[in-house]
Design an enzyme around this catalytic site. Sequence first.
Site, short mmCIF file in Angstrom:
data_model
loop_
_atom_site.label_atom_id
_atom_site.label_comp_id
_atom_site.label_asym_id
_atom_site.label_seq_id
_atom_site.Cartn_x
_atom_site.Cartn_y
_atom_site.Cartn_z
CB CYS A 135 0.88 -0.01 27.74
SG CYS A 135 2.48 0.72 28.16
CB CYS A 178 3.88 -2.04 28.36
SG CYS A 178 3.44 -0.65 29.40
CG ASP A 179 2.28 -5.02 26.14
OD1 ASP A 179 3.04 -5.45 27.03
OD2 ASP A 179 1.09 -4.73 26.34
#
Length: 305
Positions: free
Chosen positions: A131, A134-135
């Site tokens: 992701c 997300c990261d």
Amino acid sequence: MKDIIIVGGGVAGLTAGLYAKRGGMDALLFEKMFSGGQMATTYLVENYPGFDEPISGPDLAMKMEAHARKFGLEILYDEVVELELESRIKKVVTDKGEYQAKALILCMGAQPKKLGLPKEDEFRGRGVSYCATCDGAFYKDKLVAVVGGGDTAVEDALFLSQHATRVYLIHRRNALRASKILQDRLFANPKVEILWDSVVDEILGDKGVEGLLVRNVKDGSKKELKVDGLFIAIGIQPNNALIQGKLKMNEAGFVITDETMATNIPGVFAAGDLRQKPLWQIITAAADGAVASVSAQRYIMEEFE
């Protein structure tokens, strides 16, 4: 006893719940993590009708959840551990109790596919990610690689280029599958370098990702690529563990439905990324949820009233 129980709180599930409540049904939705499904991990959504300016996936998920709750949809954040589908009355077993329903709508969605490399699971969260949104912020001024050639991989590479100093897009073929508009953006981005006809053979590092061993599939040559992060975007696989051997599926494990979202078991419907379809998108998941909900309501009226 509920009229309709929905398993999964992604786009399809929330839409199904909204339509069920507006249709006067006693509906309950189970979600084990957070509303929105994969959409909630998407950085920006710019192809959902009605939003002429990009909206973040989490924001759109919150709006969809609020919309469903506005009509009285009950959402329980419990994990479903078993489904009993064959009887006229369906049973849903969670980690906290048992529930019954006249109809079920299955919206468990899908999850990213893995490369299957040694250290892939070990280094997840230590350089391996599925992701980018997300990261990605963790890789400011660092080197990263993305594996894949579809829309998600290209979107991830473009997003990561806002943080990383260099992004390598590794694709096993000599042409991308992504839409033309995304390819045009990618080719115009000076921070992205594409490694054509290439695959990752090994993740390098002792305690986390320090590099990759990349192999050219045409000439067999190998080279070490120094990166701090590996983002894998090679497709999805359905979350079908609860229904293995219970419903008709295709070879890839996606549930087969008709155009009403009905499965091969009466009273059981499937919607969203869980089912076989030509396009997995937010808008198609929403459409599936609406159709499945209306179909479930018709089924209940015909079979129980």
